[in-house]
Design a protein around this motif. Structure first.
Motif, PDB file in Angstrom:
ATOM      1  N   ALA A 194       0.955  -1.248   0.075  1.00  0.00           N
ATOM      2  CA  ALA A 194       0.138   0.171   0.054  1.00  0.00           C
ATOM      3  C   ALA A 194       0.883   1.109  -0.027  1.00  0.00           C
ATOM      4  O   ALA A 194       2.113   1.284   0.252  1.00  0.00           O
ATOM      5  CB  ALA A 194      -0.899   0.037   1.076  1.00  0.00           C
ATOM      6  N   ARG A 195       0.275   2.435  -0.521  1.00  0.00           N
ATOM      7  CA  ARG A 195       0.670   3.712  -0.304  1.00  0.00           C
ATOM      8  C   ARG A 195       0.818   4.297   1.164  1.00  0.00           C
ATOM      9  O   ARG A 195       1.472   4.942   1.312  1.00  0.00           O
ATOM     10  CB  ARG A 195       0.138   4.778  -1.269  1.00  0.00           C
ATOM     11  N   GLN A 196      -0.197   3.940   1.989  1.00  0.00           N
ATOM     12  CA  GLN A 196      -0.343   4.244   3.243  1.00  0.00           C
ATOM     13  C   GLN A 196       0.633   3.788   4.051  1.00  0.00           C
ATOM     14  O   GLN A 196       1.098   2.669   3.895  1.00  0.00           O
ATOM     15  CB  GLN A 196      -1.716   4.125   3.714  1.00  0.00           C
ATOM     16  N   LYS A 197       1.308   4.434   5.048  1.00  0.00           N
ATOM     17  CA  LYS A 197       2.146   4.026   6.101  1.00  0.00           C
ATOM     18  C   LYS A 197       1.253   3.139   7.260  1.00  0.00           C
ATOM     19  O   LYS A 197      -0.003   3.438   7.340  1.00  0.00           O
ATOM     20  CB  LYS A 197       3.115   5.079   6.822  1.00  0.00           C
ATOM     21  N   THR A 198       2.146   2.209   7.845  1.00  0.00           N
ATOM     22  CA  THR A 198       1.298   1.603   8.972  1.00  0.00           C
ATOM     23  C   THR A 198       1.014   2.253   9.935  1.00  0.00           C
ATOM     24  O   THR A 198       1.731   3.285  10.404  1.00  0.00           O
ATOM     25  CB  THR A 198       2.482   0.446   9.374  1.00  0.00           C
ATOM     26  N   LEU A 199      -0.198   2.070  10.704  1.00  0.00           N
ATOM     27  CA  LEU A 199      -0.674   2.527  11.834  1.00  0.00           C
ATOM     28  C   LEU A 199       0.085   2.131  13.284  1.00  0.00           C
ATOM     29  O   LEU A 199      -0.036   2.706  14.405  1.00  0.00           O
ATOM     30  CB  LEU A 199      -2.118   2.497  11.868  1.00  0.00           C
ATOM     31  N   SER A 200       0.937   1.152  13.130  1.00  0.00           N
ATOM     32  CA  SER A 200       1.759   0.544  14.078  1.00  0.00           C
ATOM     33  C   SER A 200       2.494   1.855  14.748  1.00  0.00           C
ATOM     34  O   SER A 200       2.912   1.565  16.031  1.00  0.00           O
ATOM     35  CB  SER A 200       2.319  -0.430  13.776  1.00  0.00           C
ATOM     36  N   LEU A 201       3.027   2.734  14.122  1.00  0.00           N
ATOM     37  CA  LEU A 201       3.943   3.587  14.696  1.00  0.00           C
ATOM     38  C   LEU A 201       3.216   4.741  15.323  1.00  0.00           C
ATOM     39  O   LEU A 201       3.591   5.628  15.848  1.00  0.00           O
ATOM     40  CB  LEU A 201       4.843   4.379  13.575  1.00  0.00           C
ATOM     41  N   GLN A 202       1.845   4.466  15.553  1.00  0.00           N
ATOM     42  CA  GLN A 202       0.945   5.576  16.269  1.00  0.00           C
ATOM     43  C   GLN A 202       0.385   5.049  17.571  1.00  0.00           C
ATOM     44  O   GLN A 202      -0.709   5.479  18.076  1.00  0.00           O
ATOM     45  CB  GLN A 202      -0.060   5.861  15.485  1.00  0.00           C
ATOM     46  N   LEU A 203       0.732   4.019  17.987  1.00  0.00           N
ATOM     47  CA  LEU A 203       0.347   3.226  19.001  1.00  0.00           C
ATOM     48  C   LEU A 203       0.362   4.185  20.343  1.00  0.00           C
ATOM     49  O   LEU A 203      -0.628   3.982  20.989  1.00  0.00           O
ATOM     50  CB  LEU A 203       1.254   1.942  19.503  1.00  0.00           C
ATOM     51  N   ALA A 204       1.480   4.870  20.558  1.00  0.00           N
ATOM     52  CA  ALA A 204       1.417   5.868  21.847  1.00  0.00           C
ATOM     53  C   ALA A 204       0.151   6.815  21.576  1.00  0.00           C
ATOM     54  O   ALA A 204       0.133   7.567  22.692  1.00  0.00           O
ATOM     55  CB  ALA A 204       3.011   6.615  21.748  1.00  0.00           C
ATOM     56  N   ASP A 205      -0.224   7.217  20.475  1.00  0.00           N
ATOM     57  CA  ASP A 205      -1.112   7.978  20.230  1.00  0.00           C
ATOM     58  C   ASP A 205      -2.634   7.234  20.731  1.00  0.00           C
ATOM     59  O   ASP A 205      -3.716   8.147  20.764  1.00  0.00           O
ATOM     60  CB  ASP A 205      -1.150   8.778  19.130  1.00  0.00           C
ATOM     61  N   HIS A 206      -2.953   6.239  20.484  1.00  0.00           N
ATOM     62  CA  HIS A 206      -3.971   5.419  20.698  1.00  0.00           C
ATOM     63  C   HIS A 206      -4.040   4.211  21.423  1.00  0.00           C
ATOM     64  O   HIS A 206      -3.814   3.216  20.807  1.00  0.00           O
ATOM     65  CB  HIS A 206      -4.726   5.246  19.365  1.00  0.00           C
ATOM     66  N   PRO A 207      -4.087   4.452  22.700  1.00  0.00           N
ATOM     67  CA  PRO A 207      -4.178   3.240  23.674  1.00  0.00           C
ATOM     68  C   PRO A 207      -5.146   2.224  23.352  1.00  0.00           C
ATOM     69  O   PRO A 207      -4.850   0.731  23.774  1.00  0.00           O
ATOM     70  CB  PRO A 207      -4.247   3.833  24.807  1.00  0.00           C
ATOM     71  N   ASN A 208      -6.126   2.369  22.579  1.00  0.00           N
ATOM     72  CA  ASN A 208      -7.338   1.520  22.205  1.00  0.00           C
ATOM     73  C   ASN A 208      -6.769   0.689  20.741  1.00  0.00           C
ATOM     74  O   ASN A 208      -7.672  -0.145  20.337  1.00  0.00           O
ATOM     75  CB  ASN A 208      -8.454   1.967  22.070  1.00  0.00           C
ATOM     76  N   LEU A 209      -5.586   1.191  20.215  1.00  0.00           N
ATOM     77  CA  LEU A 209      -5.413   0.417  18.858  1.00  0.00           C
ATOM     78  C   LEU A 209      -4.725  -0.847  18.781  1.00  0.00           C
ATOM     79  O   LEU A 209      -3.966  -0.810  19.675  1.00  0.00           O
ATOM     80  CB  LEU A 209      -4.573   1.614  18.187  1.00  0.00           C
ATOM     81  N   VAL A 210      -5.188  -1.665  18.149  1.00  0.00           N
ATOM     82  CA  VAL A 210      -4.413  -2.795  17.889  1.00  0.00           C
ATOM     83  C   VAL A 210      -4.157  -2.948  16.407  1.00  0.00           C
ATOM     84  O   VAL A 210      -5.088  -2.973  15.682  1.00  0.00           O
ATOM     85  CB  VAL A 210      -5.138  -4.192  18.407  1.00  0.00           C
ATOM     86  N   VAL A 211      -2.967  -3.367  16.023  1.00  0.00           N
ATOM     87  CA  VAL A 211      -2.445  -3.555  14.581  1.00  0.00           C
ATOM     88  C   VAL A 211      -2.346  -5.006  14.111  1.00  0.00           C
ATOM     89  O   VAL A 211      -1.405  -5.395  14.912  1.00  0.00           O
ATOM     90  CB  VAL A 211      -1.552  -2.682  14.003  1.00  0.00           C
ATOM     91  N   LEU A 212      -2.783  -5.458  13.323  1.00  0.00           N
ATOM     92  CA  LEU A 212      -2.412  -6.891  12.778  1.00  0.00           C
ATOM     93  C   LEU A 212      -1.712  -6.791  11.605  1.00  0.00           C
ATOM     94  O   LEU A 212      -2.040  -6.071  10.481  1.00  0.00           O
ATOM     95  CB  LEU A 212      -3.854  -7.741  12.738  1.00  0.00           C
ATOM     96  N   GLN A 213      -0.600  -7.688  11.518  1.00  0.00           N
ATOM     97  CA  GLN A 213       0.321  -7.953  10.034  1.00  0.00           C
ATOM     98  C   GLN A 213       0.377  -9.317  10.127  1.00  0.00           C
ATOM     99  O   GLN A 213      -0.018 -10.207  11.105  1.00  0.00           O
ATOM    100  CB  GLN A 213       1.327  -7.142  10.464  1.00  0.00           C
ATOM    101  N   THR A 214       1.141  -9.820   9.209  1.00  0.00           N
ATOM    102  CA  THR A 214       1.495 -11.099   8.840  1.00  0.00           C
ATOM    103  C   THR A 214       2.667 -11.520   7.970  1.00  0.00           C
ATOM    104  O   THR A 214       3.064 -10.414   7.454  1.00  0.00           O
ATOM    105  CB  THR A 214       0.198 -11.738   8.229  1.00  0.00           C
ATOM    106  N   LEU A 215       3.159 -12.299   8.235  1.00  0.00           N
ATOM    107  CA  LEU A 215       4.315 -12.881   7.259  1.00  0.00           C
ATOM    108  C   LEU A 215       3.802 -13.712   6.096  1.00  0.00           C
ATOM    109  O   LEU A 215       4.875 -14.231   5.349  1.00  0.00           O
ATOM    110  CB  LEU A 215       5.348 -13.504   7.949  1.00  0.00           C
ATOM    111  N   SER A 216       2.573 -13.923   5.820  1.00  0.00           N
ATOM    112  CA  SER A 216       1.946 -14.895   5.067  1.00  0.00           C
ATOM    113  C   SER A 216       1.947 -14.063   3.633  1.00  0.00           C
ATOM    114  O   SER A 216       1.660 -14.716   2.515  1.00  0.00           O
ATOM    115  CB  SER A 216       0.584 -15.354   5.425  1.00  0.00           C
ATOM    116  N   LYS A 217       1.862 -12.807   3.522  1.00  0.00           N
ATOM    117  CA  LYS A 217       1.605 -12.252   2.131  1.00  0.00           C
ATOM    118  C   LYS A 217       3.083 -11.713   1.640  1.00  0.00           C
ATOM    119  O   LYS A 217       3.683 -12.561   0.855  1.00  0.00           O
ATOM    120  CB  LYS A 217       0.736 -10.896   2.478  1.00  0.00           C
TER     121      LYS A 217
END
Length: 357
Positions: A194-217
């Motif tokens: 994707a052109r968008q960046k991951t949201l995982s780098l914004q965890l500190a800003d959002h305590p209710n955020l869970v980001v899922l990723q995978t090594l399958s793709k």
């Protein structure tokens, strides 16, 4: 809206005394291990990694320390913010078990979307509220707000979305994060394309955020079944308490460590896939029965075709397997086509050109 993790967690999970092995409680290098009733003599087969023979008679590291350290280095996140699961499906199931009281609570999904959110909820006797994406496969923020009630604990957002392929508007995701006092799971299985960046780098800003990723793709390790979740330390701690003790086997850990050394190779594959995606989109648009090829930020294309069911069967008869999504809400008359190799894509297009209605 203030986020209260303690309020969201099921009472039995709060009271849970997690299973602990002696190896959870020990740090350092042990020379004699007599704690887990393993076969100390050996194993009938070995795992060969980098010309080294790894015996399989010992249980794997229950917290996957070396693997998480490597993932941490690649993702730029502390080890304490990383969960590794048996595919992303384990993370989905664990999150539902932590936050959703069976028979009372509900989750929200945004169809058309990945089907395992609903399957995991059904297995756990958790109600699913569906709020369909709009005709552009974007979220209807007001409809989501209207669907939320006091029993809504998790909203699942797939971005890039499966099966439509598009990224969900980032500002809309942030609206949900800032206004929903439950858990927001953003599934980024296809983020590498994707052109968008991951949201995982914004965890500190959002305590209710869970980001899922995978090594399958993009990483090309689907056979290992290794999924990742990134979240606050508190949420990761809960996930580690609920997961089974040795959920990632030694073969997966060692092979994943080996695969994670090849960042440059994976990045080259991603570039190749995106080039092939563009070529495939152009060729599919030239077919007389193609109604629309939807924009994609993933390694697949959703294609609306006149007579999609018949074309699906025709491709099967010619040894080509794609995914028929015609029975999915919002994807009527659509096939989902994975971007293959240049040779595979050429065979697909040649076969489709020969199709006669």
């Amino acid at each position: 809206m203030e986020f209260n993790l303690e309020y969201l967690v099921r009472q039995n999970i709060k009271n849970l005394a997690p299973y602990s092995t002696a190896r959870h409680e020990f740090s350092g290098e042990a020379s004699v291990m007599l704690d887990a009733n393993e076969n100390a003599i050996g194993s009938p087969v070995t795992l060969d990694i980098n010309n080294q023979h790894e015996l399989l008679n010992r249980y794997p590291d229950p917290v996957q320390t070396r693997l998480k350290q490597r993932i941490s280095a690649i993702k730029g996140l502390p080890v304490e913010n990383i969960f590794t699961g048996n595919g992303s499906d384990e993370a989905i199931d664990v999150l539902i078990r932590i936050f959703c009281e069976p028979g009372f609570d509900n989750i929200i999904t945004l169809p058309p979307t990945y089907g395992m959110y609903s399957v995991a909820a059904a297995i756990n006797n958790v109600k699913v509220k569906e709020v369909p994406l709009n005709t552009d496969f974007q979220m209807d923020i007001q409809a989501i707000a209207d669907a939320v009630d006091e029993y809504t604990k998790i909203i699942f957002i797939c971005s890039p979305n499966n099966p439509s392929g598009n990224s969900i508007n980032r500002q809309d995701i942030e609206v949900i994060l800032n206004n929903f006092d439950g858990i927001v799971v953003v599934d980024e299985a296809y983020i590498n394309y994707a052109r968008q960046k991951t949201l995982s780098l914004q965890l500190a800003d959002h305590p209710n955020l869970v980001v899922l990723q995978t090594l399958s793709k993009a990483w090309g390790l689907a056979a290992l079944r290794l999924g990742l979740a990134f979240a606050s330390r508190e949420i990761i701690r809960l996930m580690n308490h609920v997961k089974y003790p040795y959920n990632i086997n030694i073969a997966t850990q060692e092979l994943a460590l080996q695969g994670l050394q090849h960042v440059d190779q994976v990045n080259a594959w991603i570039r190749d896939c995106i080039e092939q995606r563009s070529w495939l989109e152009e060729e599919l648009n030239r077919l007389s029965y193609t109604q629309k090829v939807y924009p994609s930020d993933a390694n697949f294309l959703l294609v609306k075709m006149t007579g999609a069911n018949e074309i699906f069967k025709y491709l099967q008869q010619n040894g080509i397997i794609v995914r028929n999504r015609s029975n999915v809400r919002g994807c009527e008359d659509c096939l989902r086509i994975t971007v293959g190799t240049a040779a595979e894509n050429a065979v697909l297009i040649s076969t489709l050109k020969a199709y006669k209605k």
